[in-house]
Design an enzyme around this catalytic site. Structure first.
Site, PDB file in Angstrom:
ATOM      1  N   VAL A   1       1.075  23.954 -26.440  1.00 14.16           N
ATOM      2  CA  VAL A   1       0.403  22.698 -26.137  1.00 14.16           C
ATOM      3  C   VAL A   1      -0.315  22.263 -27.395  1.00 14.16           C
ATOM      4  O   VAL A   1      -0.599  23.072 -28.275  1.00 14.16           O
ATOM      5  CB  VAL A   1      -0.572  22.800 -24.932  1.00 14.16           C
ATOM      6  CG1 VAL A   1       0.191  23.039 -23.636  1.00 14.16           C
ATOM      7  CG2 VAL A   1      -1.614  23.885 -25.150  1.00 14.16           C
ATOM      8  N   SER A   2      -0.628  20.973 -27.475  1.00 13.94           N
ATOM      9  CA  SER A   2      -1.168  20.424 -28.718  1.00 13.94           C
ATOM     10  C   SER A   2      -2.681  20.526 -28.847  1.00 13.94           C
ATOM     11  O   SER A   2      -3.208  20.567 -29.940  1.00 13.94           O
ATOM     12  CB  SER A   2      -0.771  18.953 -28.854  1.00 13.94           C
ATOM     13  OG  SER A   2       0.627  18.854 -28.906  1.00 13.94           O
ATOM     14  N   THR A   3      -3.393  20.542 -27.718  1.00  7.47           N
ATOM     15  CA  THR A   3      -4.853  20.547 -27.798  1.00  7.47           C
ATOM     16  C   THR A   3      -5.441  21.666 -26.969  1.00  7.47           C
ATOM     17  O   THR A   3      -4.816  22.159 -26.022  1.00  7.47           O
ATOM     18  CB  THR A   3      -5.441  19.213 -27.295  1.00  7.47           C
ATOM     19  OG1 THR A   3      -5.147  19.073 -25.904  1.00  7.47           O
ATOM     20  CG2 THR A   3      -4.869  18.035 -28.063  1.00  7.47           C
TER      21      THR A   3
END
Length: 191
Positions: free
Chosen positions: A9-11
């Site tokens: 996931v990016s964050t």
């Protein structure tokens, strides 16, 4: 032959659990699932790099979607082609199996191009929608609305005034950036 999984996931606010569950449900042992919270804008992802190093010929790498690898076709190809050349099979749960065959490579390139086109169309439609909203609504403001300060945020701020950053983020299970955003917003409102 071993089966590995990769979830990203990016964050830090996003959860890996859904991807990990999907990988487990599709035959990947939890011990063989490599996951990280790291932006997709860079190819230098520590956990992913570690996984790439241990993959051997005839291993299978399972991902939920091809966009877990990269943000565009060129980046994805720079990752996928060396894996295929090393006889690693890639299984994208939303697309199927990508193997080192002429048909497999053609399908991969086609799907990556379509995915990139979809992403570009979303960006284009979003920009057009914003442009329309700006020209038809004098009160339009881009971005998220400013969060209001409630009792929870005030409690965090009051606690922080008597405790360290580390103690406060642990006590309220929040990130350091959330704490500083709350602190900044409350102090601006109290001026």
């Amino acid at each position: 032959m071993a089966i590995y999984g990769y979830a990203r996931v990016s964050t830090s606010g996003q959860s890996l659990e859904e991807q990990v569950d999907m990988l487990e449900h599709n035959g990947v042992d939890r011990d063989n699932i490599y996951s990280e919270k790291y932006t997709g804008t860079t190819l230098d992802r520590p956990v992913f790099n570690e996984l790439i190093e241990i993959l051997k010929p005839h291993d299978i790498l399972v991902i939920t979607k091809l966009d877990r690898f990269a943000r565009n076709t060129r980046e994805a190809l720079s990752i996928i082609e060396p894996l295929l050349n090393n006889k690693v099979t890639i299984k994208a749960l939303n697309l199927g199996t990508i193997e080192d065959t002429p048909i497999g490579k053609m399908i991969m390139r086609t799907l990556l191009s379509v995915a990139e086109m979809e992403r570009d169309l979303i960006i284009e439609r979003t920009s057009a929608g914003k442009k329309f909203a700006k020209s038809h609504n004098s009160n339009f403001k881009e971005g998220r609305p400013k969060r209001t300060i409630g009792t929870h945020e005030n409690a965090i701020y009051d606690y922080y005034r008597d405790h360290s950053v580390k103690e406060t983020i642990a006590a309220f299970n929040i990130s350091k950036s959330t704490l500083f955003r709350i602190k900044k917003q409350i102090e601006e409102e109290r001026r």
